[in-house]
Scaffold this motif. Structure first.
Motif, PDB file in Angstrom:
ATOM      1  N   UNK A  43     -36.982   7.668   4.292  1.00  0.00           N
ATOM      2  CA  UNK A  43     -37.606   7.318   6.353  1.00  0.00           C
ATOM      3  C   UNK A  43     -36.437   6.183   6.628  1.00  0.00           C
ATOM      4  N   UNK A  44     -36.764   5.140   5.527  1.00  0.00           N
ATOM      5  CA  UNK A  44     -35.234   4.105   6.572  1.00  0.00           C
ATOM      6  C   UNK A  44     -34.029   4.667   7.087  1.00  0.00           C
ATOM      7  N   UNK A  45     -33.511   6.052   6.708  1.00  0.00           N
ATOM      8  CA  UNK A  45     -32.420   6.378   7.585  1.00  0.00           C
ATOM      9  C   UNK A  45     -32.874   7.003   8.522  1.00  0.00           C
ATOM     10  N   UNK A  46     -33.725   7.239   8.710  1.00  0.00           N
ATOM     11  CA  UNK A  46     -34.254   7.889  10.443  1.00  0.00           C
ATOM     12  C   UNK A  46     -34.559   6.260  11.689  1.00  0.00           C
ATOM     13  N   UNK A  47     -33.600   5.730  12.939  1.00  0.00           N
ATOM     14  CA  UNK A  47     -34.115   5.787  13.314  1.00  0.00           C
ATOM     15  C   UNK A  47     -35.024   5.575  14.550  1.00  0.00           C
ATOM     16  N   UNK A 259     -42.585  22.329  14.224  1.00  0.00           N
ATOM     17  CA  UNK A 259     -41.932  22.006  13.255  1.00  0.00           C
ATOM     18  C   UNK A 259     -41.026  21.262  13.566  1.00  0.00           C
ATOM     19  N   UNK A 260     -39.653  21.001  14.106  1.00  0.00           N
ATOM     20  CA  UNK A 260     -38.842  20.464  13.884  1.00  0.00           C
ATOM     21  C   UNK A 260     -39.193  18.665  13.764  1.00  0.00           C
ATOM     22  N   UNK A 261     -40.579  18.211  14.131  1.00  0.00           N
ATOM     23  CA  UNK A 261     -41.288  17.184  13.788  1.00  0.00           C
ATOM     24  C   UNK A 261     -41.988  16.760  11.701  1.00  0.00           C
ATOM     25  N   UNK A 262     -42.485  18.498  12.000  1.00  0.00           N
ATOM     26  CA  UNK A 262     -42.811  17.793  10.257  1.00  0.00           C
ATOM     27  C   UNK A 262     -41.762  18.529   9.200  1.00  0.00           C
ATOM     28  N   UNK A 263     -41.231  19.064   9.665  1.00  0.00           N
ATOM     29  CA  UNK A 263     -39.797  19.859   8.924  1.00  0.00           C
ATOM     30  C   UNK A 263     -38.755  18.597   8.707  1.00  0.00           C
ATOM     31  N   UNK A 264     -38.842  17.449   9.264  1.00  0.00           N
ATOM     32  CA  UNK A 264     -38.451  16.322   9.358  1.00  0.00           C
ATOM     33  C   UNK A 264     -39.149  14.771   8.799  1.00  0.00           C
ATOM     34  N   UNK A 265     -40.373  14.920   8.959  1.00  0.00           N
ATOM     35  CA  UNK A 265     -41.083  13.975   8.607  1.00  0.00           C
ATOM     36  C   UNK A 265     -42.115  14.173   6.706  1.00  0.00           C
ATOM     37  N   UNK A 266     -42.176  15.707   6.318  1.00  0.00           N
ATOM     38  CA  UNK A 266     -42.774  15.983   5.258  1.00  0.00           C
ATOM     39  C   UNK A 266     -41.580  15.285   3.755  1.00  0.00           C
ATOM     40  N   UNK A 267     -41.355  16.307   4.215  1.00  0.00           N
ATOM     41  CA  UNK A 267     -39.639  16.379   2.910  1.00  0.00           C
ATOM     42  C   UNK A 267     -39.813  15.073   2.622  1.00  0.00           C
ATOM     43  N   UNK A 270     -42.665  13.054   1.150  1.00  0.00           N
ATOM     44  CA  UNK A 270     -43.128  14.093   0.182  1.00  0.00           C
ATOM     45  C   UNK A 270     -42.609  13.696  -1.154  1.00  0.00           C
ATOM     46  N   UNK A 271     -40.921  13.887  -0.979  1.00  0.00           N
ATOM     47  CA  UNK A 271     -40.184  13.968  -1.724  1.00  0.00           C
ATOM     48  C   UNK A 271     -39.094  13.404  -1.536  1.00  0.00           C
ATOM     49  N   UNK A 272     -38.854  12.701  -0.554  1.00  0.00           N
ATOM     50  CA  UNK A 272     -37.982  11.428  -0.329  1.00  0.00           C
ATOM     51  C   UNK A 272     -36.369  12.585  -0.066  1.00  0.00           C
ATOM     52  N   UNK A 273     -36.786  13.244   0.336  1.00  0.00           N
ATOM     53  CA  UNK A 273     -35.362  14.627   0.767  1.00  0.00           C
ATOM     54  C   UNK A 273     -35.051  14.699   2.142  1.00  0.00           C
ATOM     55  N   UNK A 274     -34.065  14.351   2.446  1.00  0.00           N
ATOM     56  CA  UNK A 274     -33.773  14.292   4.022  1.00  0.00           C
ATOM     57  C   UNK A 274     -33.902  16.112   4.408  1.00  0.00           C
ATOM     58  N   UNK A 275     -34.139  17.308   4.064  1.00  0.00           N
ATOM     59  CA  UNK A 275     -34.495  18.499   3.850  1.00  0.00           C
ATOM     60  C   UNK A 275     -34.816  19.273   2.925  1.00  0.00           C
TER      61      UNK A 275
END
Lengths: 517, 266
Positions: A43-47, A259-267, A270-275
């Motif tokens: 999460x910290x990676x995203x400004x 989906x643009x928003x959630x495909x960034x925030x959900x992974x 949840x799994x700490x994955x970028x994508x």
């Protein structure tokens, strides 16, 4: 909700056992601390995280406000794309619809991609009663199913098991369900994954019917979206001839672009994955590609009632990322089973009593399964103020009041067992709102302080002092000390001394007779 | 600048030393402190347990008691958070239910003047070095409401770092809840104790003599565990450390434990 959860003990009683289970505590602490740190880094990676979070909340709130409109739009789009939409008011409705759909295919086996909604309604049990075997294909769900267990986490249903326990479950149970585990199976993750792969492959290739949930449903296109990590879900979604998706109505988003928003925030949450590793999307049916028949079962099961509550409705923003579980100190100690629901942890503590009501002892105890530390709100990618909703639901439990049940406004009574507490709270408030009474209470307490034991009497006292000493009462309350000081100061003034120059006022901290700790 | 102390009901009855320490400290910094006797409880136990209606008279009482003051300072992050976070909410909900009774006005008056002690020192008085002397090893537990609802951030740390003789030690899992949570500690006693025991273990691992916090309710819970175990660590409120000077040192009723080795803050 599911019959599987009926009759479970209240949260504190269930937690009494789980907090003492040292292996469970160790498994949970290890798992939650690992994912906590990874999530924070991802999460910290995203400004623009705060902006993404606000956007997610706004999209969800907008959709919920106009849910009637978007659901009709969704139905139209799904139908136009060759799917069939079914509306299920509750769990029984949904289970009946799915059972009939499977029966119509003539099949007695279905494969499943992990789905919270079907866990919520107890679909596997309902299908079993109709003679239909439902095979879970998510690795963790498979572990839980083979172990004759219940999931204990939204994202990692077998989080409470370690590798050795999983090896034993595979060795004992795989043979009864299909392809057995290899003779000399070790507890190395690679060997365990390979055993599960071979066991599941057999199921995928045989299955004619699959049941799924969905993370999102796009109203404008009728597109279903499933996010998963293993690819097993994609097998379920593409190989069978018939696909039945059971989805909560709140999973709707208006447009594909949302989906643009959630495909960034959900992974990341949840799994700490970028994508996300596997994001599968399907819109109705397509000739020569994927299932030939697609059914969408839109599940209400308490959601429109929840939507009617101005404070509680924010729980419907949830995108099931499980970040709140992983950061929750209560979840970490009590474990997921103590919540007695498909939805454990902080989100479960606010979602379950809204979907199921607060009539049972278990459901009435859930809003109290939190220290209100606020860590869950901090990490929530759609900014659900979970502590605020917990307090709101506590009010419902102890005071009763107006709620919406199956679409009509109803006045409910307070949950049982709060009469003494309510009287005590009222008495305390009266005392605190009457300074003379409050002072008398204080004086009484300090004057009898020699009688106060380390262990407190009564049920409440026992709960406190089973593991903690009571604080020692000081000889003098602060307000008595202040009054004494004021008196000394005014006496001092008469003799020309200021308040800071003499009297009890100069007594340093801890020096006075009240020295306690 | 008229400054009042909101001592809080827990401190008034159980931890008067903390109240005295705030008075000593603020007077040393040149602030004249008042203590309106009409004050009582912020209403947090009632509100957080689900008895919102019971808090309404306490909201009005709070606003009336501190009406004459520009600032209200409290040595409790959770009580300050109750006023700032929940008083407007209580007023709003009452209005929704057709009851106002001056609640909105009370909340509007109370919220902007209420400060937690470290906020008042750093933001209003503009000091981080309060001239304190405390020659002991200390580890700091930032209580949840101060940390997350008030956003106290580095303020308590900066104040502690400026104390002469004080050695600050790292606390593992510092930002995790200690498990008190008001009535949570009784309603979910097992989970509460499990959380408290982990917090205490980390505090002991730090090797510090003193477990410092800015909320006596959390410290009451943790100190209860420490005393039950007869552990070599004392829970002490931040105000008492900041009030301690070379001339008037902190003198506890029971002596502080000896210095041990532990992880020193890099």
């Amino acid at each position: 909700m599911s019959g599987t959860y009926v009759g479970l003990p209240s949260f504190p009683r269930a937690a009494q056992d789980s907090t003492k289970d040292t292996r469970l505590r160790a498994n949970l602490t290890h798992a939650t601390h690992t994912i906590r740190a990874k999530r924070a880094a991802a999460v910290g990676e995203l400004a623009d995280w705060p902006a993404l979070r606000a956007a997610g909340a706004a999209i969800k709130d907008h959709t919920l406000r106009h849910l009637d409109h978007y659901l009709l739009q969704l139905e139209e789009a799904v139908t136009a794309a060759g799917g069939t939409v079914h509306w299920a008011a509750d769990a029984d409705d949904a289970n009946r619809i799915v059972t009939e759909l499977v029966r119509a295919t003539g099949e007695t086996e279905v494969v499943k991609v992990k789905s919270m909604a079907t866990q919520e309604i107890g679909l596997n049990e309902a299908l079993a009663e109709a003679g239909i075997h439902a095979y879970e294909t998510d690795l963790a769900e498979l572990i839980v199913q083979l172990g004759d267990d219940r999931p204990s986490h939204i994202l990692v249903p077998a989080i409470h098991k370690n590798r050795r326990e999983i090896r034993d479950i595979f060795t004992d149970a795989m043979g009864r369900w299909g392809r057995p585990a290899p003779q000399d199976l070790s507890d190395s993750p690679a060997e365990l994954a390979e055993a599960a792969r071979l066991h599941l492959r057999e199921k995928f290739l045989r299955a004619k019917v699959a049941v799924s949930g969905a993370n999102f449903m796009v109203a404008e296109t009728g597109t279903m979206v499933v996010l998963e990590s293993e690819g097993n879900g994609r097998m379920c979604l593409t190989l069978p001839e018939t696909l039945i998706s059971v989805v909560g109505i709140e999973k709707t988003v208006p447009s594909f672009r949302d989906l643009e928003v959630f495909l960034q925030t959900l992974p990341r949450s949840s799994t700490a994955e970028r994508m996300n590793p596997y994001t599968s999307m399907w819109t109705g049916t397509t000739d020569d590609d994927g299932p030939r028949t697609f059914h969408l079962v839109l599940l209400d099961n308490g959601r429109t009632d929840t939507l009617a509550d101005p404070t509680g409705r924010a729980a419907l923003r949830c995108i099931r990322c499980s970040a709140c579980l992983n950061v929750c100190p209560v979840y970490e100690r009590a474990g997921g089973h103590a919540y007695g629901s498909a939805y454990p942890g902080p989100i479960g503590a606010i979602l379950t009593p809204q979907l199921r009501g607060t009539a049972t002892e278990l459901d009435a105890s859930l809003p109290y399964a939190s220290s209100l530390c606020g860590a869950c709100y901090d990490v929530c990618p759609v900014a659900i103020d979970i502590p605020q909703i917990l307090v709101h639901l506590r009010e419902r439990v102890v005071q009763g009041g107006q709620v919406t049940l199956r679409g009509s406004r109803t006045t409910i009574k307070p949950a049982k067992g709060h009469a003494t507490e309510r009287a005590a709270m009222r008495a305390a408030r009266w005392t605190l709102d009457h300074p003379a009474a409050w002072r008398t209470t204080q004086k009484l307490a300090t004057r009898t302080r020699a009688l106060h034991p380390r262990h407190a009497p009564g049920h409440t006292g026992k709960a406190w002092s089973d593991s903690r000493d009571l604080p020692e009462l000081p000889a003098q309350s602060f307000r008595d000390w202040w009054q004494q000081r004021e008196r000394a100061a005014s006496a001092g003034k008469d003799t020309g001394k200021g308040p800071a120059a003499g009297g009890a006022g100069t007594t340093g901290p801890g020096v006075g007779e009240g020295g306690s700790r | 600048m008229r400054v009042a102390l909101f001592v809080t009901c827990v401190n008034d009855l159980l931890y008067p030393d903390t109240g005295r320490a705030v008075v000593t400290l603020l007077e040393r910094l040149g602030v004249e402190v008042g203590f309106p006797a009409a004050q009582s409880c912020c209403g947090q136990p009632q509100f957080n347990t689900g008895y919102r209606h019971e808090t309404e008279p306490l909201v009005r009482r709070y606003a009336a008691a501190f009406d004459d003051y520009d600032y209200v300072v409290t040595p409790s992050g959770s009580c300050a958070a109750m006023v700032r976070d929940n008083y407007p909410r209580i007023a709003e909900r009452a209005a929704d239910e057709g009851r106002d009774d001056g609640l909105a006005e009370a909340a509007a008056a109370a919220v902007p003047k209420t400060y937690e002690l470290t906020e008042f020192l750093v933001d209003v008085l503009g000091v981080t070095d309060v001239g304190a002397h405390f020659p002991h090893t200390v580890t700091y537990h930032p209580s949840c409401h101060g940390l997350r609802l008030l956003g106290l951030g580095e303020r308590p740390r900066r104040l502690l770092e400026a104390v002469r003789g004080l050695e600050l030690r790292e606390l593992e899992g510092a930002e995790e809840c200690c498990g008190f949570g008001g009535t949570f500690s009784v309603k979910n006693a097992d989970v509460s104790a499990a959380m408290g025991e982990d917090k205490v273990r980390h505090a002991l691992d730090s090797g510090a003599q003193v477990l410092c916090g800015a909320d006596n309710s959390c410290l009451m819970h943790l100190d209860g565990i420490l005393r039950r175990r007869e552990a070599p660590l004392r829970a002490v409120h931040l105000a008492e450390i900041l009030a301690s000077t070379q001339e008037e040192p902190y003198r506890p009723a029971r002596p502080l434990p000896p210095v041990t080795t532990g992880k020193t803050r890099p």
